[in-house]
Design an enzyme around this catalytic site. Structure first.
Site, PDB file in Angstrom:
ATOM      1  N   CYS A   1      18.141  69.482  42.433  1.00 40.50           N
ATOM      2  CA  CYS A   1      18.355  69.583  40.991  1.00 40.50           C
ATOM      3  C   CYS A   1      17.833  70.907  40.452  1.00 40.50           C
ATOM      4  O   CYS A   1      18.041  71.228  39.282  1.00 40.50           O
ATOM      5  CB  CYS A   1      17.687  68.419  40.262  1.00 40.50           C
TER       6      CYS A   1
ATOM      7  N   GLN B   1      18.564  57.911  40.267  1.00 35.21           N
ATOM      8  CA  GLN B   1      19.243  58.989  39.533  1.00 35.21           C
ATOM      9  C   GLN B   1      19.487  58.574  38.073  1.00 35.21           C
ATOM     10  O   GLN B   1      19.935  57.466  37.806  1.00 35.21           O
ATOM     11  CB  GLN B   1      20.579  59.328  40.191  1.00 35.21           C
TER      12      GLN B   1
ATOM     13  N   ASN C   1      16.821  64.785  49.625  1.00 39.14           N
ATOM     14  CA  ASN C   1      16.994  64.713  48.171  1.00 39.14           C
ATOM     15  C   ASN C   1      15.627  64.749  47.499  1.00 39.14           C
ATOM     16  O   ASN C   1      15.166  63.746  46.933  1.00 39.14           O
ATOM     17  CB  ASN C   1      17.756  63.431  47.808  1.00 39.14           C
TER      18      ASN C   1
ATOM     19  N   GLU D   1      10.005  57.685  52.124  1.00 33.72           N
ATOM     20  CA  GLU D   1       9.713  57.839  50.698  1.00 33.72           C
ATOM     21  C   GLU D   1       8.209  57.702  50.465  1.00 33.72           C
ATOM     22  O   GLU D   1       7.554  56.842  51.061  1.00 33.72           O
ATOM     23  CB  GLU D   1      10.468  56.776  49.884  1.00 33.72           C
TER      24      GLU D   1
END
Length: 479
Positions: free
Chosen positions: A426, A298, A398, A348
């Site tokens: 976001c 982040q 996320n 990931e």
């Protein structure tokens, strides 16, 4: 002459009249201050590149600030109000779409779930720990200008402007960018603006941490240079930043990436360490994290701490819970919650980030985490289709602005063990909305969405990007 005087007097009186009307409107009972702030913000947003830029006579620095940080002229509390109204609109749209699908919402005219006020960022200026600088033609016509873009490629009016006055970029990043500009201007090699037109020097990425570590990553188009010529350029770059004018940047790591594509990963074109340490390190919630050149972390570290603490509370995870961390990056969320849960499973796509996550777990003495490298849409369905663990399963998602793949949504939706889901976005007004609808729509055998639908429970925006229009929206779902 008399006509000019008359027109001037009329304009002055008109301005006085408008000023009086605005004052009267703002004093009316029930006047929405948030709406006023939002309108002011919209005015500045329209001055972004390609939309008329800034006020007549504005400097290039102001035009860049308006493009990169559209809310920078507003007091911070007004920025938060603008973002709250934006997130309210997102939930209003989601509520309407859910109603169209036949999903019951709370009450007519209300949102599908409560929306809390925007959680402010602990730091508002210079908060970015990662900045990407382009190389292109500057306001003076110099094609070796390092900065951020004003204008658009579609309008063919791109100008690269130094980021000296952009509020969210820290001084260290600006210093490295200025030094890189000095280096490429000394170089006999051209900058690479359009690949087919030749040139070599391309973008610069700067990453920093609270430890004082600084990583610089230079992207270079090799064109037809041989290995000997490439080695010379790497040596010159290293010399400049270690013993030349750039030595004052005190780089921890200097990377060089040869790339013939707009963006490419380490697997496509390896990051070559030409000076310093291979990683930089950051502290987050009492843990130490290793960061590779292309690993996700982040951009607002102190804001991320606030966000992750809230995620832990909202998850209601306990020692019997298994936490599923989808799009886990370097493992920040899962590792920060690991001591509160039974097990963490992270997924990931970036292989180097998974290597960092495993290192981070080992270094911090955390043994109840496992990390899987690969696309979530390939890994997660295999993981959940045979899930027989009786422990409660909480999912945290996320993703990037593109949202998560449909197969990821389907795997979560069809796994009965997942009763609680936290989606961090976001850009919730984009592809994330599609994900929300797929999670909450009635069962649809045609789309293989046969599991019990989720329902939105609570929405909390976190301002991780002061001076911009963006924030992170955490949307809690349960079933």
């Amino acid at each position: 002459m008399a006509l000019c005087c008359t027109l001037s007097l009329m304009c002055r009186r008109l301005r006085q009249l408008l000023s009086t009307q605005c004052a009267l409107l703002s004093s009316l009972p029930g006047r929405d201050c948030g709406l006023l702030a939002e309108k002011r913000a919209e005015k500045w947003k329209k001055r972004k590149a390609g939309e008329g830029c800034s006020l007549p006579g504005s400097s290039w620095e102001e035009r860049l600030a308006d493009a990169a940080t559209p809310l920078w002229r507003l007091p911070y509390q007004e920025q938060l109000q603008v973002k709250y109204e934006n997130q309210r609109k997102v939930l209003q749209t989601l509520t309407s779409r859910l109603q169209e699908l036949g999903v019951d919402v709370q009450k007519p005219g209300e949102l599908c779930c409560p929306l809390r006020p925007v959680v402010p960022s602990p730091i508002t200026n210079g908060y970015r720990n990662k900045s990407t600088f382009s190389v292109n033609q500057g306001p003076d016509g110099n094609p070796k200008t390092v900065g951020l873009y004003v204008g658009t490629g579609r309008a063919r009016n791109i100008v690269c402007v130094r980021a000296d006055h952009v509020k969210n970029v820290p001084p260290k990043h600006k210093q490295v960018a200025q030094c890189y500009e000095e280096f490429i201007r000394r170089s006999p090699l051209d900058s690479c603006i359009l690949f087919h037109e030749g040139g070599h020097w391309r973008e610069l990425v700067v990453r920093t941490t609270s430890h004082g570590h600084t990583m610089a990553i230079v992207t270079f188009h090799p064109q037809k240079l041989g290995q000997e010529a490439l080695a010379t350029q790497k040596a010159l770059l290293k010399e400049f930043f270690t013993s030349g004018p750039g030595a004052g940047c005190a780089l921890t790591s200097l990377y060089f990436q040869e790339s013939t594509m707009t963006r490419c990963s380490h697997e496509q074109s390896p990051f070559q360490l030409i000076y310093g340490e291979p990683h930089i390190f950051e502290d987050l919630l009492g843990l130490k994290f290793r960061i590779s050149p292309d690993a996700f972390f982040q951009v607002n570290t102190s804001g991320a701490e606030t966000l992750y603490q809230a995620v832990g509370e909202l998850s209601q995870a306990d020692r019997d819970t298994v936490l599923l961390d989808v799009c886990c990056g370097t493992g920040t969320i899962g590792l920060s919650l690991a001591r509160h849960v039974s097990k963490v499973i992270g997924i990931e796509i970036v292989e180097k980030a998974i290597e960092d996550a495993r290192w981070n777990a080992a270094f911090n003495g955390i043994s109840n985490c496992e990390f899987h490298s690969g696309k979530a849409e390939a890994v997660l369905p295999q993981l959940l289709c045979s899930w027989e663990d009786t422990r409660p399963l909480v999912a945290v998602v996320n993703p990037s602005r593109a949202g998560i793949h449909y197969r990821v949504v389907r795997a979560i939706r069809n796994c009965k063990a997942v009763r609680r889901l936290l989606y961090i976005s976001c850009k919730p007004e984009g592809e994330a909305t599609r994900n929300f609808l797929e999670l909450c729509c009635p069962p649809d055998p045609g789309k293989k969405l046969v599991g019990e639908p989720f329902a939105p429970v609570l929405a909390i925006p976190f301002d991780l990007f002061p001076h911009t229009v963006h924030c992170e929206l955490v949307l809690l779902f349960s079933r």
